[in-house]
Enzyme design. Structure first.
Site, PDB file in Angstrom:
ATOM      1  N   SER A  19       0.622  -1.189   0.168  1.00 57.95           N
ATOM      2  CA  SER A  19      -0.046  -0.045   0.108  1.00 57.95           C
ATOM      3  C   SER A  19       0.855   1.391  -0.308  1.00 57.95           C
ATOM      4  CB  SER A  19      -0.683   0.036   1.178  1.00 57.95           C
ATOM      5  OG  SER A  19      -0.349  -0.034   2.473  1.00 57.95           O
ATOM      6  N   SER A 140      14.979  -8.172   3.404  1.00 54.72           N
ATOM      7  CA  SER A 140      15.555  -8.253   4.591  1.00 54.72           C
ATOM      8  C   SER A 140      16.125  -6.798   4.850  1.00 54.72           C
ATOM      9  CB  SER A 140      16.726  -9.089   4.688  1.00 54.72           C
ATOM     10  OG  SER A 140      17.334  -9.258   5.810  1.00 54.72           O
ATOM     11  N   TYR A 154      14.158  -5.364  15.699  1.00 54.04           N
ATOM     12  CA  TYR A 154      14.139  -5.347  14.341  1.00 54.04           C
ATOM     13  C   TYR A 154      15.137  -6.001  13.715  1.00 54.04           C
ATOM     14  CZ  TYR A 154      14.183  -3.258   9.550  1.00 54.04           C
ATOM     15  OH  TYR A 154      14.074  -3.088   7.919  1.00 54.04           O
ATOM     16  N   LYS A 158      15.036  -9.495  11.123  1.00 54.39           N
ATOM     17  CA  LYS A 158      15.605  -9.515   9.777  1.00 54.39           C
ATOM     18  C   LYS A 158      16.589 -10.565   9.627  1.00 54.39           C
ATOM     19  CE  LYS A 158      13.178  -6.476   7.706  1.00 54.39           C
ATOM     20  NZ  LYS A 158      12.298  -6.698   6.817  1.00 54.39           N
TER      21      LYS A 158
END
Length: 281
Positions: A19, A140, A154, A158
């Protein structure tokens, strides 16, 4: 306008989190190059960003919900004969000190950034296996290559994507299904602005570090003016040239520099350099 291809050669790509930001840029680029694009969105209201694009098809899909994934998958495969490439792009950021972290935000980033990738791959592997071809491009980050301050959550997600993707690639080689990851630094999208941060506390060193890291990352995003376009073009190249063997594609100066800098210094010297950079007065 999108470039018309022979109907027999038109390829189809599915993009999660399409989006806005990078996902939207990928969708528009593939559309303009003649691909059929399946853009999955958390909210139906977001489909307006693709108004006027006859070869972009929008579906509501929440990567944290197995029910939503299955419902969307069934409708997508009913509407589209074949999918060639899936880009697992949906992702969020959470910048917090471990001590100040909250369960809801930890659950959210794990469910979107890592488990979302796992569940999308799991859902569409049977389709790829039955058609004897397919490609997963898992987004990633530089966070999947190195460990930096305030990245406990975070970076963990990843690096989990990196490990998951490489392990999964062995399972799928026999079925002509390729898997790769793509790492890059801070692109000039709204990602940094939308990163969830922990609240200020009465621990002054925490507050100072948060301000310093946020400033560094925002400045990097502002300076990397061409990075989004570079990422989109590289992903398009990867999709057009799938590699049977697992590959890691590192894009942009920041990510490539950090990758080789970390490898050259080793973790102890790298840690010292980062600490001096962050804690410099």
């Amino acid at each position: 306008m999108w470039t018309l291809k022979n109907s027999e050669t038109i390829k189809t790509i599915l993009i999660t989190g399409a989006s806005g930001g990078l996902g939207s840029a990928i969708a528009h680029h593939f559309s303009s190059n003649g691909w059929k694009v399946i853009a999955t969105l958390v909210s139906e209201h977001d489909r307006k960003v693709f108004d006027g694009y006859s070869n972009i098809y929008c579906y509501q899909l929440d990567v944290t919900s197995q029910e939503s994934i299955e419902k969307a998958k069934d409708q997508i495969l009913l509407d589209h004969k074949s999918i060639d490439t899936i880009v697992n792009n949906a992702g969020v950021g959470y910048r917090s000190f471990v001590e100040l972290s909250v369960d809801a935000e930890i659950d959210s980033i794990v469910n979107i950034n890592w488990l979302g990738v796992v569940k999308i791959c799991r859902a569409f592997i049977p389709h790829f296996r039955e058609q004897r071809k397919g490609q997963f491009i898992n987004i990633s980050s530089i966070a999947g290559l190195v460990n930096l301050p305030l990245g406990s959550f975070y970076h963990s997600t990843k690096q989990a994507v990196e490990s998951f993707s490489e392990c999964m690639s062995y399972e799928l080689m026999e079925f002509n299904i390729s898997v790769c990851t793509v790492q890059f630094g801070n692109a000039p999208t709204n990602f940094q602005k939308n990163v969830v941060k922990c609240q200020k506390s009465d621990i002054q060193s925490y507050n100072c570090m948060m301000e310093k890291i946020s400033e560094i990352l925002q400045n990097k995003s502002t300076k990397n003016t061409t990075l989004t376009n570079d990422i989109v073009e590289k992903i398009y190249y990867i999709a057009e040239h799938p590699n049977k063997c697992f590959r890691k594609y590192t894009i942009g100066f920041d990510a490539n520099f950090m990758r080789y800098f970390r490898r050259f210094l080793g973790y102890r010297l790298f840690n010292i350099v980062i600490r001096r950079k962050v804690f410099a007065k």
